[in-house]
Design an enzyme around this catalytic site. Structure first.
Site, PDB file in Angstrom:
ATOM      1  N   GLY A  31       0.838  -1.131   0.022  1.00 48.02           N
ATOM      2  CA  GLY A  31       0.265   0.475   0.052  1.00 48.02           C
ATOM      3  C   GLY A  31       0.839   1.676   0.180  1.00 48.02           C
ATOM      4  N   LEU A  33       0.533   3.439  -1.667  1.00 44.57           N
ATOM      5  CA  LEU A  33       0.786   3.514  -3.404  1.00 44.57           C
ATOM      6  C   LEU A  33       1.706   4.780  -3.902  1.00 44.57           C
ATOM      7  CD1 LEU A  33      -1.908   1.762  -5.081  1.00 44.57           C
ATOM      8  CD2 LEU A  33      -0.362   0.432  -3.715  1.00 44.57           C
ATOM      9  N   GLY A  36       5.537   3.766  -8.592  1.00 46.20           N
ATOM     10  CA  GLY A  36       6.246   2.453  -8.690  1.00 46.20           C
ATOM     11  C   GLY A  36       5.396   1.487  -8.728  1.00 46.20           C
ATOM     12  N   HIS A  37       3.814   1.252  -7.515  1.00 53.52           N
ATOM     13  CA  HIS A  37       3.379   0.643  -7.992  1.00 53.52           C
ATOM     14  C   HIS A  37       2.476   0.909  -8.853  1.00 53.52           C
ATOM     15  CE1 HIS A  37       4.292   1.390  -3.070  1.00 53.52           C
ATOM     16  NE2 HIS A  37       4.108  -0.286  -3.681  1.00 53.52           N
ATOM     17  N   GLN A  61       7.627  -9.119   7.954  1.00 53.89           N
ATOM     18  CA  GLN A  61       8.648  -9.258   7.079  1.00 53.89           C
ATOM     19  C   GLN A  61       9.214  -7.653   8.137  1.00 53.89           C
ATOM     20  OE1 GLN A  61       6.874  -8.231   3.198  1.00 53.89           O
ATOM     21  NE2 GLN A  61       8.262  -6.334   2.726  1.00 53.89           N
ATOM     22  N   ASP A 150      13.117  -3.189  -5.232  1.00 50.50           N
ATOM     23  CA  ASP A 150      13.821  -3.986  -4.110  1.00 50.50           C
ATOM     24  C   ASP A 150      14.257  -4.518  -4.981  1.00 50.50           C
ATOM     25  OD1 ASP A 150      12.528  -2.810  -2.452  1.00 50.50           O
ATOM     26  OD2 ASP A 150      10.581  -3.475  -3.410  1.00 50.50           O
ATOM     27  N   LYS A 184      11.605   5.735  -6.394  1.00 49.17           N
ATOM     28  CA  LYS A 184       9.841   6.248  -5.768  1.00 49.17           C
ATOM     29  C   LYS A 184      10.168   4.666  -4.581  1.00 49.17           C
ATOM     30  CE  LYS A 184       7.110   8.665  -9.158  1.00 49.17           C
ATOM     31  NZ  LYS A 184       6.640   9.852  -9.082  1.00 49.17           N
ATOM     32  N   SER A 185       9.078   5.364  -3.396  1.00 48.12           N
ATOM     33  CA  SER A 185       8.935   4.963  -2.242  1.00 48.12           C
ATOM     34  C   SER A 185       8.365   5.293  -1.520  1.00 48.12           C
ATOM     35  CB  SER A 185      10.622   4.480  -1.803  1.00 48.12           C
ATOM     36  OG  SER A 185      10.276   4.008  -0.163  1.00 48.12           O
ATOM     37  N   ARG A 187       8.638   4.650   1.702  1.00 53.10           N
ATOM     38  CA  ARG A 187       9.303   5.651   2.687  1.00 53.10           C
ATOM     39  C   ARG A 187       9.628   6.835   2.489  1.00 53.10           C
ATOM     40  NH1 ARG A 187      10.718  -0.613   3.919  1.00 53.10           N
ATOM     41  NH2 ARG A 187       9.891  -0.775   5.497  1.00 53.10           N
TER      42      ARG A 187
HETATM   43  O1  PAF Z   1       8.080  -4.990  -1.735  1.00 50.34           O
HETATM   44  C1  PAF Z   1       6.786  -5.463  -0.960  1.00 50.34           C
HETATM   45  O2  PAF Z   1       6.289  -4.045  -0.973  1.00 50.34           O
HETATM   46  C2  PAF Z   1       6.701  -6.601  -0.250  1.00 50.34           C
HETATM   47  O3  PAF Z   1       7.983  -6.761   0.107  1.00 50.34           O
HETATM   48  C3  PAF Z   1       5.933  -7.730  -0.904  1.00 50.34           C
HETATM   49  C4  PAF Z   1       6.115  -7.661  -2.255  1.00 50.34           C
HETATM   50  C5  PAF Z   1       4.094  -7.103  -0.674  1.00 50.34           C
HETATM   51  C6  PAF Z   1       5.404  -8.761   0.135  1.00 50.34           C
HETATM   52  O4  PAF Z   1       4.610  -7.941   1.373  1.00 50.34           O
END
Ligand code: PAF
Length: 282
Positions: A31, A33, A36-37, A61, A150, A184-185, A187
């Protein structure tokens, strides 16, 4: 666009689509977004009949001292952006839906997780593989879309898919950048004003490193160049600067076709990563 919160409902919709002969493209996200997404969604839309995006901040994670609670969230905005990207289903489960029990089976990646982010985030990729495995089992996508930002995650997932014979193709999608080069991130919103001004130096440093590598073919000089530039321009702490064969993430040798020059920088409230993929053969 449909919003689904339950695994059972999602499975039903997936089965119906598969019976109709549709191909399914899957875009996993946490999310908040950004472009990039949306680039992942756009590619999925172009290559599949049906597109499913997951929006789930995956607790497994995040390490105990990491930013799970503070990870940026905005469901309403995400839903609007997903609809604008012509996604068919947004899957937004809660934590109980995805993890009804604790202390169940863990998944441990191999040596690819011992370098780069894996050094300081020891169980991060265990959590990524766990949630990805669950999504793959629920959705059974024909194609799954991951961003090159990533790069380590992508390399580990490619290996996971090969090792365990998942019936999905992993599609690599290039990193989207701000006008000033910052990757883009989600974060990025956690940077202070001053840090946001400094952060594009990460990409600039990587580009300079790439030039040095192309000229000198020397890994030490390449990494030193990146370090020198970041130290001169950024107040954050360098976590790593590393040049490795891709996607094996082993030390690079002249026979390797591709490499990544990757780095991570810890700022006050957030940690940013970036990388460049280099063609190194010939
Ligand atoms: O890259 C991400 O946003 C996360 O690591 C993913 C692949 C959605 C898994 O939670």
């Amino acid at each position: 666009m449909k919003i689904i919160n339950s695994i059972e409902q999602l499975r039903k919709d997936v089965i119906r689509r598969k019976e109709e002969g549709d191909t399914i493209g899957f875009v996993p996200t946490m999310g908040y977004l950004h472009e990039g997404h949306l680039a992942l969604a756009k590619q999925a839309r172009a290559e599949n009949d049906f597109v499913i995006m997951s929006i789930f901040v995956n607790p497994t994670q995040f390490g105990p001292a990491e930013d799970y609670e503070k990870y940026p969230r905005n469901e309403q905005r995400d839903v609007a952006l997903a609809a604008g990207a012509d996604v068919d289903i947004v899957f937004m489960p809660d934590v109980k839906e995805m993890y009804p029990r604790v202390g169940t089976i863990d998944i441990t990646p191999g040596v690819q997780a011992n370098v780069l982010c894996g050094k300081t985030r020891p169980s991060h990729f265990d959590g990524v593989l766990k949630i990805i495995l669950k999504f793959f089992n629920i959705i059974n996508p024909d194609r799954s879309y991951f961003g090159m930002k990533d790069a380590q995650q992508l390399a580990i997932i490619e290996t996971f898919v090969e090792d365990f014979n998942f019936n999905t193709t992993i599609e690599r999608v290039p990193t989207k950048r701000e006008k000033d080069g910052l990757a883009k991130s989600s974060r990025n919103v956690r940077l202070t004003e001053q840090e946001r001004l400094e952060a594009p130096a990460i990409y600039e440093a990587l580009k300079r490193g790439k030039e040095i590598f192309e000229e000198k073919k020397d890994i030490q000089q390449t990494e030193d160049e990146v370090r020198k530039y970041i130290e001169a321009n950024i107040s954050g702490e360098i976590d790593y600067i590393s040049f490795l064969a891709y996607p094996s993430l082993e030390p690079w040798t002249t026979g390797d076709e591709e490499a990544i020059l990757a780095c991570a920088v810890q700022f006050e409230q957030t940690r940013l990563i970036d990388n460049l993929l280099l063609t190194t053969k010939g």
